[in-house]
Design a protein around this motif. Structure first.
Motif, PDB file in Angstrom:
ATOM      1  N   SER A 115      -2.846   5.651  13.037  1.00 44.67           N
ATOM      2  CA  SER A 115      -2.767   7.000  12.474  1.00 44.67           C
ATOM      3  C   SER A 115      -3.387   7.094  11.082  1.00 44.67           C
ATOM      4  N   ILE A 116      -3.811   5.968  10.509  1.00 46.61           N
ATOM      5  CA  ILE A 116      -4.373   6.000   9.160  1.00 46.61           C
ATOM      6  C   ILE A 116      -5.769   5.385   9.139  1.00 46.61           C
ATOM      7  N   GLN A 117      -6.519   5.721   8.086  1.00 47.44           N
ATOM      8  CA  GLN A 117      -7.856   5.166   7.906  1.00 47.44           C
ATOM      9  C   GLN A 117      -7.833   3.876   7.114  1.00 47.44           C
ATOM     10  N   SER A 118      -7.095   3.887   6.011  1.00 44.07           N
ATOM     11  CA  SER A 118      -6.982   2.693   5.182  1.00 44.07           C
ATOM     12  C   SER A 118      -5.771   2.834   4.274  1.00 44.07           C
ATOM     13  N   LEU A 119      -5.446   1.737   3.577  1.00 42.79           N
ATOM     14  CA  LEU A 119      -4.239   1.676   2.761  1.00 42.79           C
ATOM     15  C   LEU A 119      -4.552   1.182   1.356  1.00 42.79           C
ATOM     16  N   VAL A 120      -3.914   1.820   0.385  1.00 50.81           N
ATOM     17  CA  VAL A 120      -3.945   1.333  -0.986  1.00 50.81           C
ATOM     18  C   VAL A 120      -2.499   1.237  -1.451  1.00 50.81           C
ATOM     19  N   LEU A 121      -2.079   0.057  -1.856  1.00 47.78           N
ATOM     20  CA  LEU A 121      -0.683  -0.227  -2.191  1.00 47.78           C
ATOM     21  C   LEU A 121      -0.622  -0.694  -3.634  1.00 47.78           C
ATOM     22  N   ILE A 122       0.027   0.115  -4.474  1.00 45.65           N
ATOM     23  CA  ILE A 122       0.011  -0.111  -5.909  1.00 45.65           C
ATOM     24  C   ILE A 122       1.298  -0.795  -6.361  1.00 45.65           C
ATOM     25  N   ASP A 123       1.216  -2.072  -6.612  1.00 42.15           N
ATOM     26  CA  ASP A 123       2.218  -2.831  -7.355  1.00 42.15           C
ATOM     27  C   ASP A 123       3.612  -2.814  -6.746  1.00 42.15           C
ATOM     28  N   MET A 124       3.686  -3.200  -5.466  1.00 47.48           N
ATOM     29  CA  MET A 124       4.995  -3.245  -4.808  1.00 47.48           C
ATOM     30  C   MET A 124       4.999  -4.332  -3.743  1.00 47.48           C
ATOM     31  N   PRO A 125       5.918  -5.290  -3.820  1.00 42.33           N
ATOM     32  CA  PRO A 125       6.047  -6.253  -2.729  1.00 42.33           C
ATOM     33  C   PRO A 125       6.696  -5.589  -1.519  1.00 42.33           C
ATOM     34  N   PRO A 126       6.378  -6.027  -0.313  1.00 39.64           N
ATOM     35  CA  PRO A 126       6.972  -5.407   0.876  1.00 39.64           C
ATOM     36  C   PRO A 126       8.443  -5.747   1.074  1.00 39.64           C
ATOM     37  N   LYS A 127       8.939  -6.729   0.352  1.00 41.10           N
ATOM     38  CA  LYS A 127      10.365  -7.072   0.369  1.00 41.10           C
ATOM     39  C   LYS A 127      10.776  -7.325  -1.076  1.00 41.10           C
TER      40      LYS A 127
END
Length: 276
Positions: A115-127
């Motif tokens: 459902s998405i084209q791409s991801l940008v993740l700013i300064d957050m660990p997934p856990k």
């Protein structure tokens, strides 16, 4: 440049504030814990020249409805689905900052990576938390996180003190003027302390390692992380999401403090992925 502001009802009586500027491929910005769409002003101004740029106040943030239920990142992911469906946004670039990354990963969990084209993740660990905190990239020591919840997010003064200390110590790399600090704190205080406490605990106990690993294999993914924990974050991400790109810049609020450099990094990523 025309800007359209609207409210999207995500359930009866609960509306989310949304601002759209520009046209082209959609880029959607999701703010972090208790913050609002206003933090992305420099990004909206820059990217709306080439993209359909969308910023959202999540539930109980900013100009969206303050509600005592649904203040968790599972619900925030569902809310994002509803907003994008209402706006007829297809295959967006999702840009999450801090706990806003949890909303993005939850959206992927519910909607699927296609459902998405791409991801940008700013300064957050997934856990956020780990018993191996000396090895893993985490939000902070367990005792510090417990103290923040127990000692600060109990009343408005505590929330104000917590954000003030976090802004000066983690978010930026220079001395803030009193006007700047006041603005940052007032951003957070639009979310009442009793809701902030719910969001804080929801964020700390989230685990999106599976989504982070799977999405980086399927779509172009960029992590932009703060300098102060890059030594832990880079090897962690290289193991969990080896296909993701990683950039290091400033403090936790780098896209505000170093907006030109941040926009250059993000713009380069968007152009590369468009060309690819």
């Amino acid at each position: 440049m025309n800007t359209a502001s609207t409210y999207v009802e995500v359930e009866p009586g609960i509306e989310l504030y949304v601002q759209e500027t520009g046209s082209g491929d959609p880029v959607v910005f999701i703010p972090g814990f208790t913050f609002t769409s206003e933090v992305f002003t420099a990004q909206v101004e820059h990217f709306s020249k080439t993209h359909r740029t969308i910023v959202i106040d999540p539930r109980s943030h900013g100009r969206s409805t303050i509600t005592v239920h649904g203040n968790d990142y599972v619900t925030h992911g569902t809310d994002l689905q509803k907003v994008l469906k209402e706006l007829r946004v297809e295959k967006p670039v999702l840009v999450g900052w801090s706990f806003g990354c949890l909303t993005v990963w939850e959206f992927i969990r519910q909607s699927g990576i296609d459902s998405i084209q791409s991801l940008v993740l700013i300064d957050m660990p997934p856990k956020s938390l780990s018993l191996q905190q000396d090895r893993d990239w985490v939000e902070g020591p367990l005792d510090d996180m417990a103290a923040a919840y127990t000692n600060y997010l109990r009343d408005s003064k505590g929330q104000r003190d917590f954000i003030s200390a976090y802004a000066a110590g983690v978010m930026v790399q220079r001395d803030l003027s009193q006007k700047e600090l006041t603005w940052i704190v007032e951003q957070s205080l639009r979310t009442p302390y009793y809701i902030a406490a719910n969001l804080f605990s929801s964020g700390l106990f989230s685990d999106y390692r599976e989504e982070a690993a799977a999405s980086s294999k399927s779509v172009p993914t960029l992590y932009i992380i703060a300098e102060h924990w890059s030594a832990a974050a880079i090897p962690y991400l290289n193991e969990l999401a080896p296909n993701a790109s990683i950039e290091v810049l400033g403090g936790h609020f780098m896209f505000w403090e170093h907006s030109e450099k941040f926009n250059e990094i993000l713009g380069g990523f968007l152009e590369t992925k468009r060309g690819g």
